[in-house]
Design an enzyme around this catalytic site. Structure first.
Site, PDB file in Angstrom:
ATOM      1  N   ARG A 108     -17.032   4.688   6.194  1.00 29.74           N
ATOM      2  CA  ARG A 108     -15.929   3.883   5.494  1.00 29.74           C
ATOM      3  C   ARG A 108     -14.833   3.579   6.279  1.00 29.74           C
ATOM      4  NH1 ARG A 108     -15.306   4.551   0.020  1.00 29.74           N
ATOM      5  NH2 ARG A 108     -17.360   5.426  -1.135  1.00 29.74           N
ATOM      6  N   ALA A 139     -18.341  -0.316  -4.389  1.00 34.93           N
ATOM      7  CA  ALA A 139     -17.709  -1.102  -3.460  1.00 34.93           C
ATOM      8  C   ALA A 139     -18.228  -2.511  -3.391  1.00 34.93           C
ATOM      9  CB  ALA A 139     -17.779  -0.387  -2.063  1.00 34.93           C
ATOM     10  N   ARG A 196     -19.952  16.785  -0.122  1.00 36.39           N
ATOM     11  CA  ARG A 196     -20.079  15.884   1.026  1.00 36.39           C
ATOM     12  C   ARG A 196     -20.332  16.415   2.356  1.00 36.39           C
ATOM     13  NH1 ARG A 196     -16.671  10.452  -1.110  1.00 36.39           N
ATOM     14  NH2 ARG A 196     -18.287   9.237  -0.399  1.00 36.39           N
ATOM     15  N   ASP A 202     -12.097  -1.244  -8.347  1.00 37.54           N
ATOM     16  CA  ASP A 202     -11.936   0.004  -9.065  1.00 37.54           C
ATOM     17  C   ASP A 202     -10.712   0.134 -10.156  1.00 37.54           C
ATOM     18  OD1 ASP A 202     -14.359   0.968  -7.677  1.00 37.54           O
ATOM     19  OD2 ASP A 202     -13.487   2.896  -7.175  1.00 37.54           O
ATOM     20  N   GLU A 223       0.704  -1.245   0.238  1.00 39.37           N
ATOM     21  CA  GLU A 223      -0.052   0.048   0.094  1.00 39.37           C
ATOM     22  C   GLU A 223       0.949   1.244  -0.052  1.00 39.37           C
ATOM     23  OE1 GLU A 223      -3.106   1.096  -0.175  1.00 39.37           O
ATOM     24  OE2 GLU A 223      -2.244   2.946   0.240  1.00 39.37           O
TER      25      GLU A 223
HETATM   26  P1  FAD Z   1      -9.514   2.413  -3.565  1.00 40.41           P
HETATM   27  O1  FAD Z   1     -10.595   2.626  -2.497  1.00 40.41           O
HETATM   28  O2  FAD Z   1      -9.331   3.658  -4.417  1.00 40.41           O
HETATM   29  O3  FAD Z   1      -8.482   1.747  -3.003  1.00 40.41           O
HETATM   30  C1  FAD Z   1      -7.171   1.602  -3.639  1.00 40.41           C
HETATM   31  C2  FAD Z   1      -5.958   1.572  -2.691  1.00 40.41           C
HETATM   32  O4  FAD Z   1      -4.852   1.549  -3.288  1.00 40.41           O
HETATM   33  C3  FAD Z   1      -5.469   2.927  -1.882  1.00 40.41           C
HETATM   34  O5  FAD Z   1      -5.496   2.519  -0.539  1.00 40.41           O
HETATM   35  C4  FAD Z   1      -4.382   3.619  -2.476  1.00 40.41           C
HETATM   36  O6  FAD Z   1      -3.592   4.326  -1.635  1.00 40.41           O
HETATM   37  C5  FAD Z   1      -3.585   2.302  -2.899  1.00 40.41           C
HETATM   38  N1  FAD Z   1      -2.817   2.524  -4.172  1.00 40.41           N
HETATM   39  C6  FAD Z   1      -3.234   3.461  -5.380  1.00 40.41           C
HETATM   40  N2  FAD Z   1      -2.351   3.335  -6.202  1.00 40.41           N
HETATM   41  C7  FAD Z   1      -1.174   2.559  -5.736  1.00 40.41           C
HETATM   42  C8  FAD Z   1       0.358   2.148  -6.022  1.00 40.41           C
HETATM   43  N3  FAD Z   1       0.577   2.829  -7.163  1.00 40.41           N
HETATM   44  N4  FAD Z   1       0.871   1.563  -5.183  1.00 40.41           N
HETATM   45  C9  FAD Z   1       0.354   1.030  -4.150  1.00 40.41           C
HETATM   46  N5  FAD Z   1      -0.910   1.415  -3.609  1.00 40.41           N
HETATM   47  C10 FAD Z   1      -1.577   2.173  -4.347  1.00 40.41           C
HETATM   48  N6  FAD Z   1     -19.735   2.109  -3.358  1.00 40.41           N
HETATM   49  C11 FAD Z   1     -20.760   1.417  -2.777  1.00 40.41           C
HETATM   50  O7  FAD Z   1     -20.847   0.038  -3.017  1.00 40.41           O
HETATM   51  N7  FAD Z   1     -21.701   2.072  -2.090  1.00 40.41           N
HETATM   52  C12 FAD Z   1     -21.649   3.273  -1.956  1.00 40.41           C
HETATM   53  O8  FAD Z   1     -22.821   3.762  -1.286  1.00 40.41           O
HETATM   54  C13 FAD Z   1     -20.802   4.136  -2.879  1.00 40.41           C
HETATM   55  N8  FAD Z   1     -20.720   5.412  -2.467  1.00 40.41           N
HETATM   56  C14 FAD Z   1     -19.885   6.283  -3.273  1.00 40.41           C
HETATM   57  C15 FAD Z   1     -19.856   7.701  -3.230  1.00 40.41           C
HETATM   58  C16 FAD Z   1     -18.999   8.303  -3.892  1.00 40.41           C
HETATM   59  C17 FAD Z   1     -19.004  10.037  -3.903  1.00 40.41           C
HETATM   60  C18 FAD Z   1     -17.759   7.673  -4.642  1.00 40.41           C
HETATM   61  C19 FAD Z   1     -16.706   8.614  -5.265  1.00 40.41           C
HETATM   62  C20 FAD Z   1     -17.889   6.241  -4.486  1.00 40.41           C
HETATM   63  C21 FAD Z   1     -18.707   5.592  -3.881  1.00 40.41           C
HETATM   64  N9  FAD Z   1     -18.594   4.334  -3.989  1.00 40.41           N
HETATM   65  C22 FAD Z   1     -19.838   3.567  -3.450  1.00 40.41           C
HETATM   66  C23 FAD Z   1     -17.755   3.363  -4.787  1.00 40.41           C
HETATM   67  C24 FAD Z   1     -16.602   2.894  -3.849  1.00 40.41           C
HETATM   68  O9  FAD Z   1     -16.063   4.051  -3.114  1.00 40.41           O
HETATM   69  C25 FAD Z   1     -15.430   2.417  -4.661  1.00 40.41           C
HETATM   70  O10 FAD Z   1     -16.021   1.399  -5.546  1.00 40.41           O
HETATM   71  C26 FAD Z   1     -14.673   1.536  -3.631  1.00 40.41           C
HETATM   72  O11 FAD Z   1     -14.276   2.441  -2.636  1.00 40.41           O
HETATM   73  C27 FAD Z   1     -13.226   1.173  -4.351  1.00 40.41           C
HETATM   74  O12 FAD Z   1     -12.431   0.236  -3.540  1.00 40.41           O
HETATM   75  P2  FAD Z   1     -10.760  -0.012  -3.932  1.00 40.41           P
HETATM   76  O13 FAD Z   1     -10.423  -0.613  -3.004  1.00 40.41           O
HETATM   77  O14 FAD Z   1     -10.917  -0.923  -5.372  1.00 40.41           O
HETATM   78  O15 FAD Z   1     -10.150   1.241  -4.527  1.00 40.41           O
END
Ligand code: FAD
Length: 433
Positions: free
Chosen positions: A117, A330, A201, A317, A35
């Site tokens: 979250r 999510a 927000r 994502d 991370e």
């Molecule tokens: P992220 O949460 O972006 O995590 C990625 C991680 O990778 C981070 O910790 C980052 O630091 C790390 N990282 C990035 N690049 C690197 C690198 N090069 N090297 C090492 N580490 C790295 N979803 C729902 O299901 N319900 C909801 O109600 C909802 N509401 C939302 C409201 C808003 C306004 C938004 C923008 C999104 C919402 N979502 C919701 C979507 C949800 O937030 C995302 O789909 C989810 O958080 C994605 O999780 P993730 O772990 O894939 O990515």
């Protein structure tokens, strides 16, 4: 002599990375998480999970479901436990505060459940054993052997490297792993695209919200619809706080492609929602004078042709960032993690070595592409439905209701057991070929 267990590297410790890590550890696999941040962290906002996501949590691990149960908040009125949102006419200037017309409601088995979250992540992080996560490791690039069983190498920004048998990129909307897979930062699809919607927000103490909006509007999930904007509110933190997300559409470009969140002032929120009715005006009044504005980007313009490349795969994502209008981004990440965990736990994968991981990632990509990429497009359409912008629908509440119901039910009715069975059957076919 016992054969050494393969190591799976996960890049990114957001919801996807942490859920996948726990699911793999529970399946007795070796996992290392890299991370970029100095610690696990999530923002202080709410996130909701639909029934398909809750089923997927259970499939990943009962501990994840237990962590969710600890922090989940439902609508506060028992009579509204199964209501996802009441959709109200936010544009109605003649109604009194808290008395907007309810246009329709959507219901499901879990209603408007939501978690803070950061609190949800805190609970899950307790399930990740010490020594698994390596912080301050920003992935720059990946090297994988073109043939044979040699290791895949991760190269970090601090000059260090790590090796693994397979790599899962859970590095979110700006994923390095996606850019690497597609062949560079400038290739279409490597960078996410602005959807021309942004969101303000806020988190409001429940007492203040009830005083201003009345019990029903403060304590239960509400979607206030209107022209070119919509505001949703729902309770978080066991009902002690009301979460506000106010979306607006405009045609301008986002001013800063590097930063998807920019500080702003409440005056801009008033300006964007100036034509909305008194309940919406009251919600804005409750927001802090200085707040953040979030650009809504997604990967919908250039969906990835595949989520896998050899022994590297993207999940969550990183592969399919969506706008948040279904409240399911999510949740779909958690579905991904459940499917991936069961594929990687298959003994046939381990017996086949490098070819086994390639097959598992191919099966994952084949199984997940259609549903996840549909979600990205459907979410865009839903955002437009809420804002009376959808072609052929406009402000017709009956049509908005019918389409929202159909689209959401397609998400909510997703059965994780069937998704896993389909992916495993595809894996068996790939391994036999
Ligand atoms: P992220 O949460 O972006 O995590 C990625 C991680 O990778 C981070 O910790 C980052 O630091 C790390 N990282 C990035 N690049 C690197 C690198 N090069 N090297 C090492 N580490 C790295 N979803 C729902 O299901 N319900 C909801 O109600 C909802 N509401 C939302 C409201 C808003 C306004 C938004 C923008 C999104 C919402 N979502 C919701 C979507 C949800 O937030 C995302 O789909 C989810 O958080 C994605 O999780 P993730 O772990 O894939 O990515």
């Amino acid at each position: 002599m016992a054969t050494k267990k393969p190591t799976i590297a996960i890049v990114g410790g957001g919801i996807s990375g942490v859920v996948l890590a726990i699911a793999l550890i529970r399946r007795d696999l070796n996992v290392q998480v890299y991370e970029q941040a100095h610690a696990f962290g999530e923002i202080g906002a709410g996130v909701a999970f639909s029934p398909n996501a809750v089923r997927a949590m259970r499939a990943c691990s009962p501990d994840i479901y237990a962590a969710f149960e600890k922090v989940v908040t439902h609508n506060q009125w028992p009579s509204k436990k199964n209501v996802w949102f009441d959709f109200q006419d936010g544009y109605d200037k003649n109604s009194k505060v808290g008395e907007e017309k309810v246009l329709f409601s959507l219901t499901n088995d879990y209603g408007a459940n939501s978690v803070h979250r950061a609190h949800f992540l805190d609970e899950m992080v307790k399930l990740v054993p010490e020594g698994v996560t390596h912080f301050k490791k920003h992935l720059d690039t990946i090297e994988q052997p073109t043939s044979g069983d040699g290791k895949v190498t991760l190269k970090f920004h601090d000059g260090t490297t790590a090796e693994a048998d397979a790599v899962v990129g859970c590095d979110g909307i700006k994923a390095r792993t996606r850019a690497w897979m597609l062949g560079g930062d400038d290739v279409p699809g490597a960078a996410p695209v602005y959807t021309h919607k942004y969101a303000y927000r806020g988190l409001i103490p429940m007492e203040r919200a009830v005083e201003a909006l009345g019990d029903d509007n403060a304590k239960n999930g509400k979607m206030h619809l209107g022209k070119d904007g919509h505001i949703l509110t729902f309770p978080v933190d066991h009902g002690s706080v009301m979460n506000v997300v106010a979306f607006h559409t405009n045609h301008d470009e986002w001013p800063d492609a590097k930063h998807l969140t920019l500080p702003t002032k409440k005056e801009h929120v008033y300006e964007d929602f100036k034509d909305f009715g008194p309940t919406v005006q009251k919600i804005i009044e409750l927001l802090e004078p200085n707040l953040d504005c979030w650009a809504i980007f997604d990967t919908g313009a250039n969906p990835m042709p595949a989520y896998n490349k050899g022994r590297v795969c993207v999940l969550g994502d990183a592969g399919h960032a969506t706008s948040p209008h279904h409240g399911a981004g999510a949740g779909i990440c958690i579905e991904d993690a459940a499917v991936m965990a069961d594929l990687l736990a298959e003994s046939s994968v381990h017996r086949a070595g490098a070819k086994g991981f390639e097959a598992a990632f191919q099966a994952f990509s084949d199984a997940r592409k259609e549903r996840t990429q549909w979600l990205v497009q459907s979410s865009r359409r839903s955002g437009d439905l809420y804002e009376w912008r959808a072609e052929g629908v406009g402000s017709d509440a009956e049509k908005i209701h019918a389409e929202c119901k159909e689209r959401n039910e397609q998400i909510w009715n997703g059965q994780i057991d069937e998704m896993i069975a389909e992916a495993k059957s595809s894996l068996a076919t790939i391994l036999k070929a």
